[in-house]
Write a protein that holds these residues in place. Sequence first.
Motif, PDB file in Angstrom:
ATOM      1  N   VAL A   1       0.836  -1.202   0.000  1.00  0.00           N
ATOM      2  CA  VAL A   1       0.000   0.000   0.000  1.00  0.00           C
ATOM      3  C   VAL A   1       0.871   1.252   0.000  1.00  0.00           C
ATOM      4  O   VAL A   1       0.616   2.203  -0.758  1.00  0.00           O
ATOM      5  CB  VAL A   1      -0.971  -0.009   1.209  1.00  0.00           C
ATOM      6  N   LEU A   2       1.915   1.277   0.823  1.00  0.00           N
ATOM      7  CA  LEU A   2       2.793   2.449   0.872  1.00  0.00           C
ATOM      8  C   LEU A   2       3.516   2.672  -0.452  1.00  0.00           C
ATOM      9  O   LEU A   2       3.618   3.807  -0.926  1.00  0.00           O
ATOM     10  CB  LEU A   2       3.803   2.303   2.015  1.00  0.00           C
ATOM     11  N   ILE A   3       3.995   1.614  -1.059  1.00  0.00           N
ATOM     12  CA  ILE A   3       4.663   1.748  -2.353  1.00  0.00           C
ATOM     13  C   ILE A   3       3.662   2.186  -3.418  1.00  0.00           C
ATOM     14  O   ILE A   3       3.972   3.030  -4.264  1.00  0.00           O
ATOM     15  CB  ILE A   3       5.367   0.434  -2.731  1.00  0.00           C
ATOM     16  N   GLY A   4       2.464   1.653  -3.372  1.00  0.00           N
ATOM     17  CA  GLY A   4       1.423   2.064  -4.312  1.00  0.00           C
ATOM     18  C   GLY A   4       1.062   3.540  -4.159  1.00  0.00           C
ATOM     19  O   GLY A   4       0.896   4.250  -5.156  1.00  0.00           O
ATOM     20  N   LEU A   5       0.951   4.012  -2.920  1.00  0.00           N
ATOM     21  CA  LEU A   5       0.669   5.427  -2.687  1.00  0.00           C
ATOM     22  C   LEU A   5       1.789   6.308  -3.232  1.00  0.00           C
ATOM     23  O   LEU A   5       1.543   7.358  -3.818  1.00  0.00           O
ATOM     24  CB  LEU A   5       0.491   5.694  -1.189  1.00  0.00           C
ATOM     25  N   SER A   6       3.011   5.857  -3.041  1.00  0.00           N
ATOM     26  CA  SER A   6       4.148   6.636  -3.524  1.00  0.00           C
ATOM     27  C   SER A   6       4.196   6.672  -5.049  1.00  0.00           C
ATOM     28  O   SER A   6       4.415   7.737  -5.643  1.00  0.00           O
ATOM     29  CB  SER A   6       5.446   6.054  -2.977  1.00  0.00           C
ATOM     30  N   LEU A   7       4.008   5.529  -5.681  1.00  0.00           N
ATOM     31  CA  LEU A   7       4.075   5.475  -7.139  1.00  0.00           C
ATOM     32  C   LEU A   7       2.917   6.217  -7.813  1.00  0.00           C
ATOM     33  O   LEU A   7       3.086   6.817  -8.873  1.00  0.00           O
ATOM     34  CB  LEU A   7       4.116   4.023  -7.612  1.00  0.00           C
ATOM     35  N   ALA A   8       1.744   6.165  -7.194  1.00  0.00           N
ATOM     36  CA  ALA A   8       0.578   6.845  -7.758  1.00  0.00           C
ATOM     37  C   ALA A   8       0.559   8.339  -7.425  1.00  0.00           C
ATOM     38  O   ALA A   8      -0.278   9.069  -7.959  1.00  0.00           O
ATOM     39  CB  ALA A   8      -0.707   6.190  -7.247  1.00  0.00           C
ATOM     40  N   ARG A   9       1.443   8.759  -6.551  1.00  0.00           N
ATOM     41  CA  ARG A   9       1.545  10.163  -6.124  1.00  0.00           C
ATOM     42  C   ARG A   9       0.217  10.673  -5.571  1.00  0.00           C
ATOM     43  O   ARG A   9      -0.224  11.785  -5.887  1.00  0.00           O
ATOM     44  CB  ARG A   9       2.038  11.038  -7.251  1.00  0.00           C
ATOM     45  N   ILE A  10      -0.400   9.850  -4.768  1.00  0.00           N
ATOM     46  CA  ILE A  10      -1.684  10.211  -4.170  1.00  0.00           C
ATOM     47  C   ILE A  10      -1.481  11.128  -2.971  1.00  0.00           C
ATOM     48  O   ILE A  10      -2.278  12.016  -2.726  1.00  0.00           O
ATOM     49  CB  ILE A  10      -2.459   8.934  -3.766  1.00  0.00           C
ATOM     50  N   VAL A  11      -0.407  10.913  -2.220  1.00  0.00           N
ATOM     51  CA  VAL A  11      -0.140  11.717  -1.028  1.00  0.00           C
ATOM     52  C   VAL A  11       0.585  12.990  -1.465  1.00  0.00           C
ATOM     53  O   VAL A  11       1.703  12.930  -1.963  1.00  0.00           O
ATOM     54  CB  VAL A  11       0.718  10.925  -0.013  1.00  0.00           C
TER      55      VAL A  11
ATOM     56  N   GLY B   1       2.284  16.980  -1.278  1.00  0.00           N
ATOM     57  CA  GLY B   1       3.043  17.902  -0.450  1.00  0.00           C
ATOM     58  C   GLY B   1       4.098  17.264   0.431  1.00  0.00           C
ATOM     59  O   GLY B   1       4.792  16.316   0.051  1.00  0.00           O
ATOM     60  N   ARG B   2       4.202  17.825   1.617  1.00  0.00           N
ATOM     61  CA  ARG B   2       5.228  17.423   2.572  1.00  0.00           C
ATOM     62  C   ARG B   2       5.096  15.957   2.976  1.00  0.00           C
ATOM     63  O   ARG B   2       6.089  15.257   3.101  1.00  0.00           O
ATOM     64  CB  ARG B   2       5.150  18.320   3.803  1.00  0.00           C
ATOM     65  N   PHE B   3       3.867  15.495   3.164  1.00  0.00           N
ATOM     66  CA  PHE B   3       3.675  14.115   3.596  1.00  0.00           C
ATOM     67  C   PHE B   3       4.073  13.127   2.501  1.00  0.00           C
ATOM     68  O   PHE B   3       4.594  12.059   2.785  1.00  0.00           O
ATOM     69  CB  PHE B   3       2.237  13.895   4.057  1.00  0.00           C
ATOM     70  N   GLY B   4       3.838  13.477   1.251  1.00  0.00           N
ATOM     71  CA  GLY B   4       4.299  12.645   0.143  1.00  0.00           C
ATOM     72  C   GLY B   4       5.815  12.595   0.079  1.00  0.00           C
ATOM     73  O   GLY B   4       6.408  11.553  -0.198  1.00  0.00           O
ATOM     74  N   TYR B   5       6.454  13.734   0.336  1.00  0.00           N
ATOM     75  CA  TYR B   5       7.914  13.800   0.374  1.00  0.00           C
ATOM     76  C   TYR B   5       8.450  12.916   1.494  1.00  0.00           C
ATOM     77  O   TYR B   5       9.403  12.179   1.309  1.00  0.00           O
ATOM     78  CB  TYR B   5       8.327  15.260   0.567  1.00  0.00           C
ATOM     79  N   TRP B   6       7.818  12.988   2.665  1.00  0.00           N
ATOM     80  CA  TRP B   6       8.240  12.161   3.790  1.00  0.00           C
ATOM     81  C   TRP B   6       8.030  10.680   3.499  1.00  0.00           C
ATOM     82  O   TRP B   6       8.830   9.841   3.897  1.00  0.00           O
ATOM     83  CB  TRP B   6       7.494  12.551   5.054  1.00  0.00           C
ATOM     84  N   LEU B   7       6.938  10.350   2.818  1.00  0.00           N
ATOM     85  CA  LEU B   7       6.682   8.957   2.450  1.00  0.00           C
ATOM     86  C   LEU B   7       7.772   8.446   1.512  1.00  0.00           C
ATOM     87  O   LEU B   7       8.306   7.348   1.709  1.00  0.00           O
ATOM     88  CB  LEU B   7       5.307   8.825   1.793  1.00  0.00           C
ATOM     89  N   ASP B   8       8.112   9.240   0.511  1.00  0.00           N
ATOM     90  CA  ASP B   8       9.181   8.841  -0.407  1.00  0.00           C
ATOM     91  C   ASP B   8      10.507   8.684   0.333  1.00  0.00           C
ATOM     92  O   ASP B   8      11.245   7.718   0.114  1.00  0.00           O
ATOM     93  CB  ASP B   8       9.345   9.861  -1.533  1.00  0.00           C
TER      94      ASP B   8
END
Length: 98
Positions: free
Chosen positions: A48-58, A60-67
């Motif tokens: 799920v985390l990799i999918g969220l990162s690849l789909a760029r769903i998150v 701003g800052r939280f997407g950056y932190w996830l990556d």
Amino acid sequence: MMVLANFYWGWLLGAVLLGFAAGWISVVQHGPGLSKNAAMGVGGVTAVLIGLSLARIVPGRFGYWLDLFLVMIATYLVGCGIGAWLRYRVVARQMRGG
């Protein structure tokens, strides 16, 4: 991802070295590991985390932190694998007497 590698190269190197040390030490410890249900849960959360990162769903800052989190965990696990493999090779060589 290249921005993360360029800006956080020191932290990524630290993650690899810390993973290497943990992999080197952990070969000596033989624990029971994860149960099948726990392994499925960890795999599902990871997917799920990799999918969220690849789909760029998150955004701003939280997407950056996830990556950043995913890259740091990946480099740590690579270091763990290298450390465990190298420790196994060194110990196996000493056990053979060569």
